[in-house]
Design a protein around this motif. Structure first.
Motif, PDB file in Angstrom:
ATOM      1  N   MET A  17      20.515   6.927   3.180  1.00 21.35           N
ATOM      2  CA  MET A  17      20.847   6.080   2.017  1.00 21.35           C
ATOM      3  C   MET A  17      20.000   6.317   0.990  1.00 21.35           C
ATOM      4  N   SER A  18      18.559   6.201   1.153  1.00 20.56           N
ATOM      5  CA  SER A  18      17.663   6.261  -0.049  1.00 20.56           C
ATOM      6  C   SER A  18      17.679   7.486  -0.781  1.00 20.56           C
ATOM      7  N   VAL A  19      18.388   8.368  -0.172  1.00 20.70           N
ATOM      8  CA  VAL A  19      18.634   9.715  -0.823  1.00 20.70           C
ATOM      9  C   VAL A  19      19.723   9.856  -1.530  1.00 20.70           C
ATOM     10  N   ILE A  20      21.024   9.237  -1.179  1.00 23.14           N
ATOM     11  CA  ILE A  20      22.487   9.349  -1.737  1.00 23.14           C
ATOM     12  C   ILE A  20      22.236   8.156  -2.715  1.00 23.14           C
ATOM     13  N   HIS A  21      21.658   7.028  -2.545  1.00 22.27           N
ATOM     14  CA  HIS A  21      21.887   6.071  -3.172  1.00 22.27           C
ATOM     15  C   HIS A  21      20.319   5.209  -3.684  1.00 22.27           C
ATOM     16  N   PRO A  22      19.821   6.176  -4.260  1.00 15.90           N
ATOM     17  CA  PRO A  22      18.316   5.673  -4.663  1.00 15.90           C
ATOM     18  C   PRO A  22      18.196   4.407  -5.398  1.00 15.90           C
ATOM     19  N   ASP A  23      19.146   3.886  -6.140  1.00 12.50           N
ATOM     20  CA  ASP A  23      19.301   2.712  -6.924  1.00 12.50           C
ATOM     21  C   ASP A  23      19.429   1.359  -6.078  1.00 12.50           C
ATOM     22  N   LEU A  24      19.459   1.442  -4.815  1.00 10.62           N
ATOM     23  CA  LEU A  24      19.588   0.581  -3.934  1.00 10.62           C
ATOM     24  C   LEU A  24      18.277  -0.024  -3.276  1.00 10.62           C
ATOM     25  N   PHE A  25      17.462   0.818  -3.598  1.00  8.39           N
ATOM     26  CA  PHE A  25      15.957   0.721  -3.243  1.00  8.39           C
ATOM     27  C   PHE A  25      14.906   0.667  -4.137  1.00  8.39           C
ATOM     28  N   THR A  26      13.758  -0.128  -4.029  1.00 11.37           N
ATOM     29  CA  THR A  26      12.528  -0.218  -4.801  1.00 11.37           C
ATOM     30  C   THR A  26      11.407   0.349  -4.380  1.00 11.37           C
ATOM     31  N   THR A  27      10.678   1.402  -5.001  1.00 11.26           N
ATOM     32  CA  THR A  27       9.781   1.992  -4.275  1.00 11.26           C
ATOM     33  C   THR A  27       8.430   1.673  -4.865  1.00 11.26           C
ATOM     34  N   ARG A  28       7.318   1.992  -4.402  1.00 18.03           N
ATOM     35  CA  ARG A  28       6.111   1.785  -5.005  1.00 18.03           C
ATOM     36  C   ARG A  28       5.087   3.130  -4.750  1.00 18.03           C
ATOM     37  N   GLU A  29       4.379   3.414  -5.658  1.00 22.33           N
ATOM     38  CA  GLU A  29       3.516   4.631  -5.404  1.00 22.33           C
ATOM     39  C   GLU A  29       2.331   3.688  -4.483  1.00 22.33           C
ATOM     40  N   PRO A  57      -8.278  -0.208  -5.029  1.00 22.43           N
ATOM     41  CA  PRO A  57      -8.014   0.779  -4.089  1.00 22.43           C
ATOM     42  C   PRO A  57      -8.902   2.115  -4.333  1.00 22.43           C
ATOM     43  N   SER A  58      -9.662   2.794  -3.227  1.00 19.22           N
ATOM     44  CA  SER A  58     -10.104   3.967  -3.550  1.00 19.22           C
ATOM     45  C   SER A  58      -9.642   5.482  -3.179  1.00 19.22           C
ATOM     46  N   TRP A  59      -8.337   5.260  -2.283  1.00 18.92           N
ATOM     47  CA  TRP A  59      -7.933   6.275  -1.864  1.00 18.92           C
ATOM     48  C   TRP A  59      -6.567   6.574  -3.083  1.00 18.92           C
ATOM     49  N   ARG A  60      -6.502   7.978  -3.193  1.00 22.08           N
ATOM     50  CA  ARG A  60      -5.716   8.567  -4.194  1.00 22.08           C
ATOM     51  C   ARG A  60      -4.158   8.331  -3.767  1.00 22.08           C
ATOM     52  N   ARG A  61      -3.245   7.815  -4.748  1.00 25.85           N
ATOM     53  CA  ARG A  61      -1.989   7.636  -4.209  1.00 25.85           C
ATOM     54  C   ARG A  61      -1.262   8.942  -3.917  1.00 25.85           C
ATOM     55  N   ASN A  62      -0.343   9.233  -2.783  1.00 32.19           N
ATOM     56  CA  ASN A  62       0.006  10.131  -2.397  1.00 32.19           C
ATOM     57  C   ASN A  62       1.499  10.062  -1.966  1.00 32.19           C
ATOM     58  N   MET A  63       1.918   8.875  -2.140  1.00 32.19           N
ATOM     59  CA  MET A  63       3.686   8.963  -1.863  1.00 32.19           C
ATOM     60  C   MET A  63       4.139   7.609  -2.540  1.00 32.19           C
ATOM     61  N   GLU A  64       5.445   7.945  -2.683  1.00 36.62           N
ATOM     62  CA  GLU A  64       6.431   6.764  -3.069  1.00 36.62           C
ATOM     63  C   GLU A  64       6.689   6.144  -1.596  1.00 36.62           C
ATOM     64  N   VAL A  65       6.798   4.808  -1.603  1.00 36.19           N
ATOM     65  CA  VAL A  65       6.990   4.069  -0.349  1.00 36.19           C
ATOM     66  C   VAL A  65       8.206   2.898  -0.751  1.00 36.19           C
ATOM     67  N   ALA A  66       9.274   3.122   0.175  1.00 35.83           N
ATOM     68  CA  ALA A  66      10.198   1.942  -0.093  1.00 35.83           C
ATOM     69  C   ALA A  66       9.782   0.790   0.188  1.00 35.83           C
ATOM     70  N   VAL A  67       9.789  -0.210  -0.683  1.00 39.80           N
ATOM     71  CA  VAL A  67       9.344  -1.659  -0.304  1.00 39.80           C
ATOM     72  C   VAL A  67      10.402  -2.912  -0.204  1.00 39.80           C
ATOM     73  N   GLU A  68      11.451  -2.450  -0.791  1.00 38.20           N
ATOM     74  CA  GLU A  68      12.568  -3.398  -0.936  1.00 38.20           C
ATOM     75  C   GLU A  68      13.940  -2.546  -0.759  1.00 38.20           C
ATOM     76  N   MET A  69      14.891  -3.271  -0.375  1.00 43.11           N
ATOM     77  CA  MET A  69      16.301  -2.633  -0.379  1.00 43.11           C
ATOM     78  C   MET A  69      17.242  -3.762  -0.694  1.00 43.11           C
ATOM     79  N   ARG A  70      18.454  -3.424  -1.189  1.00 41.48           N
ATOM     80  CA  ARG A  70      19.453  -4.334  -1.289  1.00 41.48           C
ATOM     81  C   ARG A  70      20.214  -4.249  -0.174  1.00 41.48           C
TER      82      ARG A  70
END
Ligand code: BDR
Ligand code: CA
Length: 320
Positions: A245-257, A281-294
């Motif tokens: 669903m996060s691929v088909i309806h990305p608007d329903l998810f909140t992501t954070r780097e 933080p000292s690690w380099r951001r390497n992905m988008e993570v879904a943190v919320e969804m409707r």
């Protein structure tokens, strides 16, 4: 234009549900379905992919990739939720194909054939993706995005107190993919856990005289029984379908780097995903993570997309 995807999966009932949608969704063009061991053995996962595609019989059949054993072997399986065969013990007929190419080869070929256009939707352990990246080191830069169902950010695991199933099955591959230079989205358990499909779902599923309706009405009841017996839940989790669903309806998810990695050792923490969430933080951001969804809307989207898939897939042949 439909988004080109490879679905890499270890069916698995929630993988199967995700495939029901993906194979027919007009917003997606499924180039390949590549099997990986996880919920079941690699051989069984390969058979299950063919079973699902055969049962649903999409107009354009995708390539199929065969799974093989991860380097460290599979430490667990998912039979406690998916049954011994991964599909709830329903004995579907299947016309098995011979001489399938290995999943990682299929992934390499498909991405090379459409550089910067292919999204890999990884719904199982990351064995195949890591192997594809090892086989063709340029591949990470040629993938549009890897969307992974796996890990947890701040909640508990589901196969050990610390680890989520997909990552635990092959932590070394998961680490390699987390560290690869490609664009990634992680849809972790903290988020997928929130969607619980309750039994009244059956009133909203496609009718039994459709291909999709028949198939899901066969495989979902064993999942409900297993969730009740083993998790004490009056409903089922559909982690992989939420990730889709996060691929088909990305608007329903909140992501954070975020900056994430995987623990590959440790008596208690093997397979745990670790994120650098320190104030500085000292690690380099390497992905988008879904943190919320409707959540309610995601559940409605799953049911709505199954209905759409049922229309595209059409009636069962037996009923024609
Ligand atoms: C993941 O593990 C598997 O059992 C499911 O299919 C899903 O991909 C959830 O942790
Ligand atoms: Ca899965």
């Amino acid at each position: 234009m439909a988004r080109k995807v490879i679905v890499d999966c270890d069916p698995g009932i929630d993988d199967a549900l995700a495939l029901c949608i993906a194979l027919f969704d007009p917003r997606l063009e499924v180039l390949a379905v590549t099997a990986v061991g996880g919920n079941t053995s690699p051989e069984r996962a390969t058979l299950n992919v063919q079973t699902i595609i055969g049962q649903l019989d999409p107009k354009r059949w995708p390539r199929v990739g065969a799974a093989s054993e991860p380097d460290g072997g599979l430490p667990v399986d998912g039979r406690y939720l998916c049954g011994v065969d991964g599909l709830g013990g329903i004995e579907f007929a299947v016309a098995e194909r011979q001489h399938l190419l290995p999943s990682e080869k299929v992934i390499c070929d498909q991405v090379r054939a459409a550089p910067h256009q292919v999204t890999i939707v990884a719904l199982g352990p990351l064995t195949n993706i890591a192997r594809a990246f090892a086989r063709d080191p340029e591949l990470p830069t040629l993938v549009d995005r890897v969307v992974m169902m796996g890990g947890t950010v701040s909640g508990p695991g589901n196969i050990t107190p610390a680890a989520e199933f997909n990552i635990y099955c092959d932590p070394v591959s998961a680490r390699a993919v987390f560290r690869a230079h490609c664009t990634k989205t992680l849809v972790p358990l903290d988020v997928t856990n929130r969607a619980v499909l309750s039994y009244d779902l059956f009133n909203r599923l496609p009718e039994e005289n459709t291909r999709i309706g028949y198939f899901v009405r066969q495989v979902l009841p064993p999942a409900f029984r297993a969730h009740r017996q083993n998790l004490g839940l009056e409903g089922i989790h559909v982690h992989d379908t939420v990730a889709l669903m996060s691929v088909i309806h990305p608007d329903l998810f909140t992501t954070r780097e975020m900056a994430g990695d995987v623990e590959t050792q440790g008596d208690l923490t093997m397979g745990m995903t670790v994120f650098d969430r320190r104030r500085v933080p000292s690690w380099r951001r390497n992905m988008e993570v879904a943190v919320e969804m409707r959540t309610e809307e995601v559940v409605d989207a799953i049911i709505g997309d199954l209905a759409t898939a049922a229309e595209y897939a059409g009636p069962r042949l037996a009923d024609l």
